[in-house]
Design a protein around this motif. Sequence first.
Motif, PDB file in Angstrom:
ATOM      1  N   GLY A 109     -28.533  41.137  86.468  1.00 13.99           N
ATOM      2  CA  GLY A 109     -30.668  41.503  86.811  1.00 13.99           C
ATOM      3  C   GLY A 109     -30.635  42.024  85.202  1.00 13.99           C
ATOM      4  O   GLY A 109     -30.437  42.478  84.017  1.00 13.99           O
ATOM      5  N   PRO A 110     -32.624  42.241  85.298  1.00 17.95           N
ATOM      6  CA  PRO A 110     -32.894  42.440  84.313  1.00 17.95           C
ATOM      7  C   PRO A 110     -32.506  43.921  83.548  1.00 17.95           C
ATOM      8  O   PRO A 110     -32.633  44.405  82.327  1.00 17.95           O
ATOM      9  N   LEU A 111     -31.933  44.795  84.200  1.00 21.98           N
ATOM     10  CA  LEU A 111     -31.091  45.815  83.030  1.00 21.98           C
ATOM     11  C   LEU A 111     -29.358  45.838  82.525  1.00 21.98           C
ATOM     12  O   LEU A 111     -29.632  46.124  82.396  1.00 21.98           O
ATOM     13  N   VAL A 112     -29.154  44.822  83.432  1.00 24.63           N
ATOM     14  CA  VAL A 112     -27.939  44.338  82.752  1.00 24.63           C
ATOM     15  C   VAL A 112     -28.146  42.622  82.231  1.00 24.63           C
ATOM     16  O   VAL A 112     -28.203  42.294  82.826  1.00 24.63           O
ATOM     17  N   ALA A 113     -27.466  42.909  80.089  1.00 27.46           N
ATOM     18  CA  ALA A 113     -27.638  41.776  79.646  1.00 27.46           C
ATOM     19  C   ALA A 113     -27.061  42.233  78.530  1.00 27.46           C
ATOM     20  O   ALA A 113     -26.820  42.837  77.685  1.00 27.46           O
ATOM     21  N   THR A 171     -30.254  47.765  79.117  1.00 26.52           N
ATOM     22  CA  THR A 171     -31.273  47.019  78.270  1.00 26.52           C
ATOM     23  C   THR A 171     -32.640  47.882  78.058  1.00 26.52           C
ATOM     24  O   THR A 171     -33.680  47.094  77.379  1.00 26.52           O
ATOM     25  N   ILE A 172     -32.464  49.014  78.655  1.00 31.38           N
ATOM     26  CA  ILE A 172     -33.665  49.778  79.113  1.00 31.38           C
ATOM     27  C   ILE A 172     -33.375  51.293  78.507  1.00 31.38           C
ATOM     28  O   ILE A 172     -32.054  51.660  79.364  1.00 31.38           O
ATOM     29  N   SER A 173     -33.570  52.126  77.983  1.00 34.11           N
ATOM     30  CA  SER A 173     -33.174  53.045  77.873  1.00 34.11           C
ATOM     31  C   SER A 173     -34.947  54.173  77.700  1.00 34.11           C
ATOM     32  O   SER A 173     -35.953  53.287  77.452  1.00 34.11           O
ATOM     33  N   VAL A 174     -34.593  54.812  78.473  1.00 30.41           N
ATOM     34  CA  VAL A 174     -35.807  55.857  78.487  1.00 30.41           C
ATOM     35  C   VAL A 174     -36.136  57.464  78.318  1.00 30.41           C
ATOM     36  O   VAL A 174     -35.134  58.474  78.580  1.00 30.41           O
ATOM     37  N   ARG A 224     -28.548  52.973  89.171  1.00 32.96           N
ATOM     38  CA  ARG A 224     -27.392  54.248  88.154  1.00 32.96           C
ATOM     39  C   ARG A 224     -28.152  54.625  87.200  1.00 32.96           C
ATOM     40  O   ARG A 224     -27.451  53.923  86.028  1.00 32.96           O
ATOM     41  N   ALA A 225     -28.507  56.075  86.605  1.00 32.55           N
ATOM     42  CA  ALA A 225     -29.279  56.749  85.511  1.00 32.55           C
ATOM     43  C   ALA A 225     -27.987  57.382  85.162  1.00 32.55           C
ATOM     44  O   ALA A 225     -27.713  58.347  85.935  1.00 32.55           O
ATOM     45  N   MET A 226     -27.411  57.653  83.999  1.00 35.69           N
ATOM     46  CA  MET A 226     -27.104  58.533  82.868  1.00 35.69           C
ATOM     47  C   MET A 226     -28.174  59.713  82.251  1.00 35.69           C
ATOM     48  O   MET A 226     -29.260  59.024  81.802  1.00 35.69           O
ATOM     49  N   VAL A 227     -28.333  60.730  83.184  1.00 32.77           N
ATOM     50  CA  VAL A 227     -29.545  61.970  82.749  1.00 32.77           C
ATOM     51  C   VAL A 227     -28.623  62.867  81.719  1.00 32.77           C
ATOM     52  O   VAL A 227     -27.865  64.005  82.873  1.00 32.77           O
ATOM     53  N   PRO A 228     -28.213  62.732  80.798  1.00 32.73           N
ATOM     54  CA  PRO A 228     -28.209  64.311  80.197  1.00 32.73           C
ATOM     55  C   PRO A 228     -28.622  65.512  80.291  1.00 32.73           C
ATOM     56  O   PRO A 228     -30.423  65.702  80.691  1.00 32.73           O
ATOM     57  N   MET A 229     -28.215  67.294  81.042  1.00 29.14           N
ATOM     58  CA  MET A 229     -28.724  67.919  81.257  1.00 29.14           C
ATOM     59  C   MET A 229     -29.032  69.179  80.300  1.00 29.14           C
ATOM     60  O   MET A 229     -26.976  69.056  80.324  1.00 29.14           O
ATOM     61  N   SER A 230     -29.074  70.195  80.269  1.00 29.03           N
ATOM     62  CA  SER A 230     -28.587  71.314  79.435  1.00 29.03           C
ATOM     63  C   SER A 230     -28.454  72.413  80.655  1.00 29.03           C
ATOM     64  O   SER A 230     -28.753  72.338  81.860  1.00 29.03           O
ATOM     65  N   VAL A 231     -27.080  72.480  79.825  1.00 30.39           N
ATOM     66  CA  VAL A 231     -26.735  74.100  81.130  1.00 30.39           C
ATOM     67  C   VAL A 231     -26.302  75.063  80.815  1.00 30.39           C
ATOM     68  O   VAL A 231     -25.679  75.035  78.570  1.00 30.39           O
ATOM     69  N   THR A 232     -26.143  76.068  80.780  1.00 28.95           N
ATOM     70  CA  THR A 232     -25.669  77.058  79.853  1.00 28.95           C
ATOM     71  C   THR A 232     -24.213  77.238  79.950  1.00 28.95           C
ATOM     72  O   THR A 232     -22.834  76.995  80.718  1.00 28.95           O
ATOM     73  N   ARG A 233     -24.203  78.089  78.978  1.00 34.99           N
ATOM     74  CA  ARG A 233     -22.543  78.033  77.972  1.00 34.99           C
ATOM     75  C   ARG A 233     -21.804  78.851  78.781  1.00 34.99           C
ATOM     76  O   ARG A 233     -19.847  78.795  79.525  1.00 34.99           O
ATOM     77  N   ASP A 234     -21.975  79.604  79.642  1.00 40.03           N
ATOM     78  CA  ASP A 234     -21.242  80.670  81.272  1.00 40.03           C
ATOM     79  C   ASP A 234     -21.122  79.965  82.545  1.00 40.03           C
ATOM     80  O   ASP A 234     -21.110  80.756  83.851  1.00 40.03           O
ATOM     81  N   GLY A 235     -21.730  79.323  82.621  1.00 45.04           N
ATOM     82  CA  GLY A 235     -22.336  78.268  84.268  1.00 45.04           C
ATOM     83  C   GLY A 235     -20.474  77.727  84.637  1.00 45.04           C
ATOM     84  O   GLY A 235     -19.284  77.503  83.984  1.00 45.04           O
ATOM     85  N   PRO A 236     -20.377  77.222  86.132  1.00 47.95           N
ATOM     86  CA  PRO A 236     -19.286  76.730  86.389  1.00 47.95           C
ATOM     87  C   PRO A 236     -18.695  76.279  86.073  1.00 47.95           C
ATOM     88  O   PRO A 236     -16.799  75.647  86.317  1.00 47.95           O
ATOM     89  N   TYR A 246     -22.733  52.918  84.668  1.00 47.46           N
ATOM     90  CA  TYR A 246     -24.632  53.413  84.759  1.00 47.46           C
ATOM     91  C   TYR A 246     -25.397  52.070  83.976  1.00 47.46           C
ATOM     92  O   TYR A 246     -24.801  51.562  82.883  1.00 47.46           O
ATOM     93  N   HIS A 247     -26.680  52.010  84.384  1.00 45.57           N
ATOM     94  CA  HIS A 247     -27.261  51.469  83.991  1.00 45.57           C
ATOM     95  C   HIS A 247     -28.346  52.078  82.817  1.00 45.57           C
ATOM     96  O   HIS A 247     -29.197  50.151  82.431  1.00 45.57           O
ATOM     97  N   LEU A 248     -29.033  52.973  83.018  1.00 44.60           N
ATOM     98  CA  LEU A 248     -30.025  53.040  82.058  1.00 44.60           C
ATOM     99  C   LEU A 248     -29.615  54.766  81.164  1.00 44.60           C
ATOM    100  O   LEU A 248     -29.482  54.964  82.473  1.00 44.60           O
TER     101      LEU A 248
END
Length: 468
Positions: free
Chosen positions: A219-223, A409-412, A282-294, A374-376
């Motif tokens: 598909g258009p997101l995988v090549a 093939t895409i990143s945002v 499926r999107a890989m979405v890096p998220m900021s978290v606290t250092r003392d989180g569970p 994941y795709h993007l």
Amino acid sequence: MQRLSPLDAMFLHRDHPETPRQVASLAILSPGDRPLDYDRLIQVINDRIDLVPRYRQVPRRVPGGLGMPVWVDDEHFDLSLHVRRSALPRPGGRDALHDLVGRLVARRLDHERPLWELYLIEGLRGGELALLFKSHQALVDGSHTVDLAQVLLEETQRDRAIPHDEWTPRSAPGSLELLAGSVRSQVSHPAELLWSGEYQWSRILSKLPVLGPDSATHGPLVAPLSRHRRFTTVGAPLSDFRRVRDEHGGTVNDVILAAIAGGLRGWMLTRAEPVTAKTGFRAMVPMSVTRDGPAEGGHPTSLGPLVRGLMLTLPVGESNAVVRLHQVSYALKGHREMGSAVAANKMASLPGFATSTFHAVGARVAADEANRPYHLVITNVPGPQDPVYMAGQQLKEIYPAIPLTGHRTISVGVTSYDGHVYFGIVTDREAVPDADVLGQCILEALEELTETIGPQRTRAPRGRKRPT
């Protein structure tokens, strides 16, 4: 001699013409009373580069791979080889700027020199200037080294006076010294034996293809990636995202991700790609978290929060914009309820303009997990809502450019700044030549959400009609 981590070593080994391992930022500067010229830019960087000493260093491999590579001073460092000039043909429109940036982000950095470049782009319509920052993924880790853009930006138009010493490079170590240093380091720090094993393993893995998404998926997101890129930008008022959030709940981040999902849906339909109710990416979405989180794990930064990768399925098959937003909000609800998520206003209030550094760390997180299906990649970093300056020029717009990996093939990349939300979209030129259409579809997906707000809405949300 500071040694590279196994992840940084992997970035160097996986840096190929089809997958250049560099994160970029495009900054648009408003014309000021004193225009920024090349000589002044060189002077500003020369005054600030002491704050990021790794920008004068190159990676040096240990003979035989018997240890982790090390950072050594570049004895022939020349700032003019890294700070370059370019100009757009008249009339200097955004299409020409996008085309130039697409070519520049596709060009690999020279491993024989410090792994960064900065382009001063002149000739933009209205007297504006653009700065394109390129930094290798092995260079900016957010812990030992932050992005150059972060140390160049100021909260006021007046530049700070920063003490500057004349720099003298240290002599490069010889092969025997590198080997002896590696042995001493492994004896005094036994954990480095494990790192060396990881390094050797990463060298083996670097020779293997990185598939990422399911190899059977097409598909258009995988090549397969080419050596060429497209780049486009879009922006929208932050108030639109806030109004949607206030009306339907969730967060601004939820609205941004829902707009991207809707944009992918509209873009797929323009290409006559099959879209069903079950279509999702499926999107890989890096998220900021606290250092003392569970939760455990995450990539540390010198700015406080950790950055951890979160997998999210974008509901591209859902035709109702509001339902699409609720699905994204529900999927991210667990992350917020764990208590480790960092609020957007806290991220935006970090000292300095840290968005470019966090985009670089987010790209590291995604690349570290490149073999997950994941795709993007989507990185979203909130920035300050007051103007900031560079070399006396006000920063008008800022767009991230996240590298492509595997067969994706895409990143945002998304940054909010001074009342606006800015999207930087990187695509493979051959697989996705219509990146500008995708950008327009994201704006239309946002408009579709804003039209559902309050009594002034012009039409009902688009949804599947009941059969008559």
